[in-house]
Scaffold this motif. Structure first.
Motif, PDB file in Angstrom:
ATOM      1  N   PRO A   1     -19.506  28.316  91.803  1.00 25.47           N
ATOM      2  CA  PRO A   1     -18.050  28.472  91.987  1.00 25.47           C
ATOM      3  C   PRO A   1     -17.687  29.617  92.945  1.00 25.47           C
ATOM      4  O   PRO A   1     -16.821  29.455  93.810  1.00 25.47           O
ATOM      5  CB  PRO A   1     -17.531  28.750  90.569  1.00 25.47           C
ATOM      6  N   LYS A   2     -18.355  30.755  92.794  1.00 26.54           N
ATOM      7  CA  LYS A   2     -18.078  31.897  93.673  1.00 26.54           C
ATOM      8  C   LYS A   2     -18.466  31.587  95.115  1.00 26.54           C
ATOM      9  O   LYS A   2     -17.721  31.910  96.045  1.00 26.54           O
ATOM     10  CB  LYS A   2     -18.842  33.140  93.187  1.00 26.54           C
ATOM     11  N   VAL A   3     -19.628  30.980  95.285  1.00 26.53           N
ATOM     12  CA  VAL A   3     -20.107  30.674  96.634  1.00 26.53           C
ATOM     13  C   VAL A   3     -19.168  29.695  97.337  1.00 26.53           C
ATOM     14  O   VAL A   3     -18.834  29.870  98.518  1.00 26.53           O
ATOM     15  CB  VAL A   3     -21.545  30.120  96.594  1.00 26.53           C
ATOM     16  N   ASP A   4     -18.699  28.677  96.626  1.00 26.38           N
ATOM     17  CA  ASP A   4     -17.794  27.692  97.232  1.00 26.38           C
ATOM     18  C   ASP A   4     -16.523  28.349  97.764  1.00 26.38           C
ATOM     19  O   ASP A   4     -16.079  28.062  98.883  1.00 26.38           O
ATOM     20  CB  ASP A   4     -17.422  26.613  96.209  1.00 26.38           C
TER      21      ASP A   4
ATOM     22  N   GLU B   1     -21.693  40.949  89.731  1.00 29.04           N
ATOM     23  CA  GLU B   1     -20.930  41.933  88.962  1.00 29.04           C
ATOM     24  C   GLU B   1     -19.478  41.558  88.671  1.00 29.04           C
ATOM     25  O   GLU B   1     -18.909  42.019  87.671  1.00 29.04           O
ATOM     26  CB  GLU B   1     -20.939  43.287  89.694  1.00 29.04           C
ATOM     27  N   ILE B   2     -18.852  40.758  89.512  1.00 29.63           N
ATOM     28  CA  ILE B   2     -17.410  40.546  89.406  1.00 29.63           C
ATOM     29  C   ILE B   2     -17.080  39.289  88.610  1.00 29.63           C
ATOM     30  O   ILE B   2     -17.629  38.213  88.870  1.00 29.63           O
ATOM     31  CB  ILE B   2     -16.755  40.488  90.804  1.00 29.63           C
ATOM     32  N   SER B   3     -16.170  39.444  87.657  1.00 37.48           N
ATOM     33  CA  SER B   3     -15.736  38.300  86.847  1.00 37.48           C
ATOM     34  C   SER B   3     -14.977  37.311  87.732  1.00 37.48           C
ATOM     35  O   SER B   3     -14.292  37.691  88.675  1.00 37.48           O
ATOM     36  CB  SER B   3     -14.849  38.780  85.700  1.00 37.48           C
ATOM     37  N   PHE B   4     -15.102  36.044  87.383  1.00 36.34           N
ATOM     38  CA  PHE B   4     -14.536  34.997  88.236  1.00 36.34           C
ATOM     39  C   PHE B   4     -13.982  33.866  87.366  1.00 36.34           C
ATOM     40  O   PHE B   4     -14.584  33.530  86.341  1.00 36.34           O
ATOM     41  CB  PHE B   4     -15.654  34.448  89.154  1.00 36.34           C
ATOM     42  N   PRO B   5     -12.832  33.324  87.685  1.00 39.24           N
ATOM     43  CA  PRO B   5     -12.068  33.522  88.923  1.00 39.24           C
ATOM     44  C   PRO B   5     -10.985  34.616  88.850  1.00 39.24           C
ATOM     45  O   PRO B   5     -10.264  34.809  89.826  1.00 39.24           O
ATOM     46  CB  PRO B   5     -11.408  32.149  89.134  1.00 39.24           C
TER      47      PRO B   5
ATOM     48  N   TRP C   1      -7.035  37.599  99.424  1.00 38.83           N
ATOM     49  CA  TRP C   1      -6.801  36.190  99.756  1.00 38.83           C
ATOM     50  C   TRP C   1      -6.859  35.329  98.499  1.00 38.83           C
ATOM     51  O   TRP C   1      -6.025  34.443  98.300  1.00 38.83           O
ATOM     52  CB  TRP C   1      -7.845  35.753 100.771  1.00 38.83           C
ATOM     53  N   MET C   2      -7.847  35.593  97.641  1.00 39.84           N
ATOM     54  CA  MET C   2      -7.994  34.856  96.382  1.00 39.84           C
ATOM     55  C   MET C   2      -6.774  35.027  95.481  1.00 39.84           C
ATOM     56  O   MET C   2      -6.251  34.063  94.907  1.00 39.84           O
ATOM     57  CB  MET C   2      -9.239  35.341  95.645  1.00 39.84           C
ATOM     58  N   ARG C   3      -6.314  36.261  95.350  1.00 38.33           N
ATOM     59  CA  ARG C   3      -5.180  36.554  94.465  1.00 38.33           C
ATOM     60  C   ARG C   3      -3.893  35.927  94.972  1.00 38.33           C
ATOM     61  O   ARG C   3      -3.071  35.453  94.202  1.00 38.33           O
ATOM     62  CB  ARG C   3      -5.048  38.061  94.286  1.00 38.33           C
ATOM     63  N   GLN C   4      -3.735  35.920  96.292  1.00 43.25           N
ATOM     64  CA  GLN C   4      -2.548  35.272  96.874  1.00 43.25           C
ATOM     65  C   GLN C   4      -2.630  33.754  96.686  1.00 43.25           C
ATOM     66  O   GLN C   4      -1.612  33.112  96.379  1.00 43.25           O
ATOM     67  CB  GLN C   4      -2.455  35.617  98.364  1.00 43.25           C
ATOM     68  N   LYS C   5      -3.813  33.232  96.845  1.00 46.56           N
ATOM     69  CA  LYS C   5      -4.004  31.774  96.750  1.00 46.56           C
ATOM     70  C   LYS C   5      -3.745  31.273  95.339  1.00 46.56           C
ATOM     71  O   LYS C   5      -3.163  30.195  95.142  1.00 46.56           O
ATOM     72  CB  LYS C   5      -5.441  31.422  97.168  1.00 46.56           C
ATOM     73  N   HIS C   6      -4.180  32.071  94.337  1.00 45.24           N
ATOM     74  CA  HIS C   6      -4.056  31.634  92.946  1.00 45.24           C
ATOM     75  C   HIS C   6      -2.961  32.391  92.203  1.00 45.24           C
ATOM     76  O   HIS C   6      -2.816  32.249  90.980  1.00 45.24           O
ATOM     77  CB  HIS C   6      -5.398  31.829  92.223  1.00 45.24           C
TER      78      HIS C   6
ATOM     79  N   LEU D   1     -11.268  37.877  88.760  1.00 43.82           N
ATOM     80  CA  LEU D   1     -11.590  39.064  89.567  1.00 43.82           C
ATOM     81  C   LEU D   1     -11.055  40.351  88.927  1.00 43.82           C
ATOM     82  O   LEU D   1     -10.782  41.331  89.609  1.00 43.82           O
ATOM     83  CB  LEU D   1     -11.038  38.933  90.997  1.00 43.82           C
ATOM     84  N   GLY D   2     -10.935  40.325  87.599  1.00 46.71           N
ATOM     85  CA  GLY D   2     -10.278  41.412  86.891  1.00 46.71           C
ATOM     86  C   GLY D   2     -10.953  42.762  87.015  1.00 46.71           C
ATOM     87  O   GLY D   2     -10.287  43.805  86.953  1.00 46.71           O
ATOM     88  N   ASN D   3     -12.271  42.777  87.202  1.00 48.15           N
ATOM     89  CA  ASN D   3     -12.978  44.052  87.291  1.00 48.15           C
ATOM     90  C   ASN D   3     -13.286  44.475  88.725  1.00 48.15           C
ATOM     91  O   ASN D   3     -14.101  45.366  88.961  1.00 48.15           O
ATOM     92  CB  ASN D   3     -14.277  44.006  86.469  1.00 48.15           C
ATOM     93  N   TYR D   4     -12.629  43.824  89.690  1.00 49.94           N
ATOM     94  CA  TYR D   4     -12.829  44.236  91.084  1.00 49.94           C
ATOM     95  C   TYR D   4     -11.916  45.412  91.391  1.00 49.94           C
ATOM     96  O   TYR D   4     -10.704  45.340  91.209  1.00 49.94           O
ATOM     97  CB  TYR D   4     -12.525  43.083  92.048  1.00 49.94           C
ATOM     98  N   ASP D   5     -12.499  46.495  91.886  1.00 46.46           N
ATOM     99  CA  ASP D   5     -11.747  47.701  92.220  1.00 46.46           C
ATOM    100  C   ASP D   5     -11.974  48.019  93.692  1.00 46.46           C
ATOM    101  O   ASP D   5     -13.066  48.438  94.087  1.00 46.46           O
ATOM    102  CB  ASP D   5     -12.209  48.870  91.343  1.00 46.46           C
ATOM    103  N   SER D   6     -10.952  47.842  94.511  1.00 47.36           N
ATOM    104  CA  SER D   6     -11.085  48.067  95.952  1.00 47.36           C
ATOM    105  C   SER D   6     -11.305  49.535  96.292  1.00 47.36           C
ATOM    106  O   SER D   6     -11.692  49.871  97.422  1.00 47.36           O
ATOM    107  CB  SER D   6      -9.846  47.548  96.684  1.00 47.36           C
ATOM    108  N   ALA D   7     -11.080  50.437  95.311  1.00 45.42           N
ATOM    109  CA  ALA D   7     -11.320  51.859  95.541  1.00 45.42           C
ATOM    110  C   ALA D   7     -12.811  52.181  95.522  1.00 45.42           C
ATOM    111  O   ALA D   7     -13.230  53.249  95.982  1.00 45.42           O
ATOM    112  CB  ALA D   7     -10.599  52.691  94.483  1.00 45.42           C
ATOM    113  N   LEU D   8     -13.604  51.260  94.991  1.00 45.69           N
ATOM    114  CA  LEU D   8     -15.052  51.457  94.985  1.00 45.69           C
ATOM    115  C   LEU D   8     -15.637  51.061  96.340  1.00 45.69           C
ATOM    116  O   LEU D   8     -14.924  50.586  97.217  1.00 45.69           O
ATOM    117  CB  LEU D   8     -15.679  50.643  93.847  1.00 45.69           C
ATOM    118  N   ALA D   9     -16.945  51.257  96.469  1.00 50.71           N
ATOM    119  CA  ALA D   9     -17.574  51.096  97.796  1.00 50.71           C
ATOM    120  C   ALA D   9     -17.869  49.639  98.138  1.00 50.71           C
ATOM    121  O   ALA D   9     -19.020  49.253  98.363  1.00 50.71           O
ATOM    122  CB  ALA D   9     -18.856  51.918  97.851  1.00 50.71           C
ATOM    123  N   TRP D  10     -16.828  48.822  98.197  1.00 48.38           N
ATOM    124  CA  TRP D  10     -16.980  47.440  98.637  1.00 48.38           C
ATOM    125  C   TRP D  10     -16.656  47.369 100.125  1.00 48.38           C
ATOM    126  O   TRP D  10     -15.768  48.074 100.595  1.00 48.38           O
ATOM    127  CB  TRP D  10     -16.028  46.522  97.874  1.00 48.38           C
TER     128      TRP D  10
END
Length: 228
Positions: A165-168, A197-201, A222-227, A203-212
């Protein structure tokens, strides 16, 4: 001062070591015979003028193994051989890999491919294989990145079975975005980290303040806007 010579009598030869008429041990002859079988298998697919197994030879090998040329297990085989150039196996790489796999025939190689999947699936091996997959696709001298189409194919090949699912969705995003034409190794490694590491779909534990890397920040937005 050099050590003194021992006055003890030397032990008699190990009776378990069997010697042939030419003076070589049977185990030594067995090793030589095993290497000859490995070389014969290599030569049956090698380009005789180049002295390597080239893309045509690998395709013939795949046909005899009953696997597709694009099967991930062939990439796993390249990883085990530590193949340095995409689409080519040298004789030294072949010898080292076949010895490590305990293979000297086509039937044994067929069996080893299944065992190789299990070996690659171990966490420490998988990260090494994942990194190798990227580097194996760098076909030009000093090349450090891969184009988006190649990355999408590689994501499907090495991560698709485990994180479908994530890869698609990630592949969908990579194909529609226009900010990035190529992906480097650091971004590639972080794709794996994201999938692990990231929950899907949600994305609740994604933190853009971390080193991504920024490309994943953009993907999550894009994902959050789409859904949303």
């Amino acid at each position: 001062m050099p050590p003194r010579a021992s006055k003890r009598k030397s032990a008699p030869p190990n009776s378990s070591t069997v010697t042939s008429s030419d003076g070589r041990s049977v185990s030594s002859k067995a090793k030589t015979k095993g290497m000859e079988k490995i070389d014969r298998l290599f030569n049956s697919y090698a380009n005789s003028s180049l002295g390597v197994i080239d893309p045509d030879g690998i395709e013939a090998l795949c046909s005899d193994l009953g696997v597709d040329y694009t099967d991930v297990r062939i990439l796993m085989l390249a990883w085990k051989l530590k193949a340095g150039k995409q689409g080519y196996f040298t004789q030294d790489e072949w010898r080292t890999g076949m010895k490590a796999l305990g293979v000297d025939s086509l039937s044994k190689l067929k069996k080893a491919l299944c065992e190789l999947e299990i070996e690659v699936g171990k966490p420490t091996n998988y990260e090494d294989f994942y990194t190798y997959a990227f580097r194996y696709c760098l076909t030009e001298e000093k090349q450090k990145s891969l184009d988006i189409d190649s990355i999408c194919e590689l994501l499907n090949l090495v991560l698709g079975a485990q994180f479908r699912p994530k890869v698609d969705v990630l592949v969908e995003y990579l194909k529609v975005q226009s900010d990035y034409k190529v992906i480097n190794l650091d971004q590639w490694i972080n794709f794996l980290r994201f999938c692990q590491e990231i929950s899907f779909p949600d994305l609740g534990n994604y933190d853009s303040a971390l080193a991504w890397p920024l490309i994943l920040d953009n993907f999550v937005e894009w994902m959050r806007q789409k859904h949303g």
